[in-house]
Design an enzyme around this catalytic site. Structure first.
Site, PDB file in Angstrom:
ATOM      1  N   SER A 177       0.472  -1.030   0.407  1.00  0.00           N
ATOM      2  CA  SER A 177      -0.174   0.203  -0.147  1.00  0.00           C
ATOM      3  C   SER A 177       0.780   1.359   0.215  1.00  0.00           C
ATOM      4  O   SER A 177       1.466   1.512  -1.098  1.00  0.00           O
ATOM      5  CB  SER A 177      -1.362  -0.317   0.615  1.00  0.00           C
ATOM      6  OG  SER A 177      -1.959   0.716   1.054  1.00  0.00           O
ATOM      7  N   HIS A 384      -7.940  -5.668   0.774  1.00  0.00           N
ATOM      8  CA  HIS A 384      -6.726  -4.956   1.796  1.00  0.00           C
ATOM      9  C   HIS A 384      -5.770  -5.026   2.592  1.00  0.00           C
ATOM     10  O   HIS A 384      -4.482  -5.466   2.482  1.00  0.00           O
ATOM     11  CB  HIS A 384      -7.555  -2.958   1.456  1.00  0.00           C
ATOM     12  CG  HIS A 384      -5.960  -2.283   1.490  1.00  0.00           C
ATOM     13  ND1 HIS A 384      -5.499  -2.174   0.456  1.00  0.00           N
ATOM     14  CD2 HIS A 384      -4.963  -1.486   2.131  1.00  0.00           C
ATOM     15  CE1 HIS A 384      -3.730  -1.019   0.436  1.00  0.00           C
ATOM     16  NE2 HIS A 384      -4.236  -0.714   1.649  1.00  0.00           N
TER      17      HIS A 384
END
Ligand SMILES: *[C@@H]1O[C@H](CO)[C@@H](O)[C@H](O)[C@H]1NC(C)=O
Ligand SMILES: *[C@@H]1O[C@H](CO)[C@@H](O)[C@H](O)[C@H]1NC(C)=O
Ligand SMILES: *[C@@H]1O[C@H](CO)[C@@H](O)[C@H](O)[C@H]1NC(C)=O
Length: 411
Positions: A177, A384
């Site tokens: 990320s 995620h």
């Protein structure tokens, strides 16, 4: 099922989350939950830092202090091994703990060490391990950084440090990320660092944020001016701080025996799109959630929101007059990712709210050095957090990452 108490707790939780977002008195707010929730006797590892986690699993560990050109002291960690170095870089508001909390059976750091790689665990300025500066500077100055400084100062200093300690000429890179965002910043703003990277595996890469599906992003984007005003004038410099009360709250509501486990579920769904709690290892949930967040600056958060508002991957926007002063142009310059020449592998998931596949496609078109790009099939509902904390992390992420790095070693 849905008792009055649960509804009260739920409203209270939402209030606490709002307080948390605006950094208001969260400690008192969350401390209520200490009394309403009972623990199933989760392990003490919820209180362990990176070194203690490594020690608890009997892994050798070292702490190193990297000082950046602009004076920040970063505590980074190492699992020393004879093989080539690999640097693991955490996501927004997270820390080196993210690569360790699941233990050797599921966390990548141990598995890389077991395969003989010399593992280095990065920490960005402002997180729980990086609160010091070599000078006695004001809080306002200390927290005046976005992800740009993490990419243009912290990562280069860390890469140079590792190369000088290990006497290797290149380091392999695994970023999750924000750990990919900062990689793009480093390699585009300081292109001389491309040749110091063997290969970069970027998990859930984030650069363009045009298509992000995070439900609160519109709210944040519309509130950008007021949020910026709050951050600047109300001295809310730190976002998502590491907070023991909050950790304890997370550890208790996420416990398998918690009567209000729905609060845990709700928070993980609202913030990360997690479809079901069992996609994160249930017995590990208290230790995962008690280690996040680990802190960053409000400016890092605002910089990402700007990316969504402007639909550009660009430097921090200060508004016209200060932009002219800082950049000599009314708009902030964009990051030129075509300058990234180190080979990269992109791994994204079709259902990820933050690393949307359309945004990853934009990124892929602009990069010149993509060795491989993998989309995790939407039918897996791989969200995620699961890139680092997921129950399926071994088969979907860790094994492929190890295969890539071991393949490079044979070359
Ligand atoms: C670590 O080593 C100690 C002493 O040898 C042992 O008692 C303990 O069980 C080990 N812990 C793990 C997690 O392997
Ligand atoms: C650091 O600066 C602050 C504010 O200027 C001052 O109050 C404090 O005493 C200083 N601390 C040290 C250790 O010099
Ligand atoms: C994704 O998975 C679904 C269901 O298993 C399958 O039908 C589809 O072909 C897969 N898509 C790709 C691109 O592999």
């Amino acid at each position: 099922m849905c008792s009055y108490n649960n509804i009260m707790d739920l409203s209270y939780e939402l209030l606490c989350i709002l307080f948390f977002i605006f950094n208001i008195n969260t400690a008192t707010c969350f401390s209520k939950f200490k009394t309403v929730t009972q623990s199933s006797g989760y392990s003490d590892s919820i209180f362990l830092d990176s070194l203690q986690l490594l020690q608890s699993y009997n892994y050798s560990s070292e702490k190193h202090v990297v000082v950046t050109e602009d004076g920040y002291k970063l505590n980074i960690f190492r699992i020393p091994r004879k093989g080539s170095p690999v640097l693991l870089v955490h996501g927004i508001g997270d820390s080196s703990d993210s690569w360790l909390v699941l233990g050797p059976k599921h966390s990548l750091a141990y598995q890389l060490a077991d395969a003989g790689f010399d593992v280095w665990l990065f920490n960005a300025r402002g997180n729980r391990y990086c609160k010091e500066h070599i000078k006695n500077i004001s809080q306002k100055l200390f927290w005046d950084f976005s992800y740009e400084e993490i990419g243009s100062y912290d990562l280069p200093a860390t890469v140079n440090y590792i190369l000088s300690e290990t006497r290797y000429s290149k380091v392999s890179y695994v970023g999750f990320s924000q750990g990919s965002t900062t990689f793009f910043v480093m390699c585009s703003m300081r292109p001389e660092f491309n040749k110091k990277i063997n290969h970069a595996i970027l998990l859930a890469p984030v650069a363009w944020l045009k298509h992000t599906k995070y439900p609160l992003i519109d709210f944040f984007s519309k509130s950008l001016n007021i949020l910026t005003w709050i951050a600047e004038t109300q001295q809310v410099y730190e976002a998502f701080p590491f907070n023991e009360k909050l950790n304890l709250y997370h550890a208790s509501v996420c416990d398998t025996l918690s009567p209000v486990r729905m609060l845990c579920e709700l928070e993980l769904f609202v913030n990360f799109g997690l479809q079901k709690l069992s996609n994160l290892l249930p017995e590990k949930l208290p230790v995962i959630t008690s280690h996040i967040p680990a802190g960053t600056s409000s400016k890092v958060f605002l910089h990402f929101i700007q990316g969504y508002s402007t639909q550009r991957f660009q430097r921090y926007d200060y508004g016209v007059s200060k932009n002219l002063e800082v950049y000599s142009s009314t708009f902030p310059p964009v990051y030129d990712v075509s300058l990234v020449s180190a080979p990269v592998t992109l791994v994204s998931s079709e259902v990820d709210w933050f690393s949307d596949v359309e945004d990853v496609s934009i990124l892929k078109r602009k990069l010149n050095s993509v060795a491989k790009s993998v989309h995790i099939n939407g039918s897996l509902q791989f969200t995620h957090l699961e890139f680092v904390y997921g129950a399926r992390v071994n088969s979907v992420i860790n094994k492929p990452v190890l295969n890539i790095l071991e393949g490079l070693r044979k070359k």
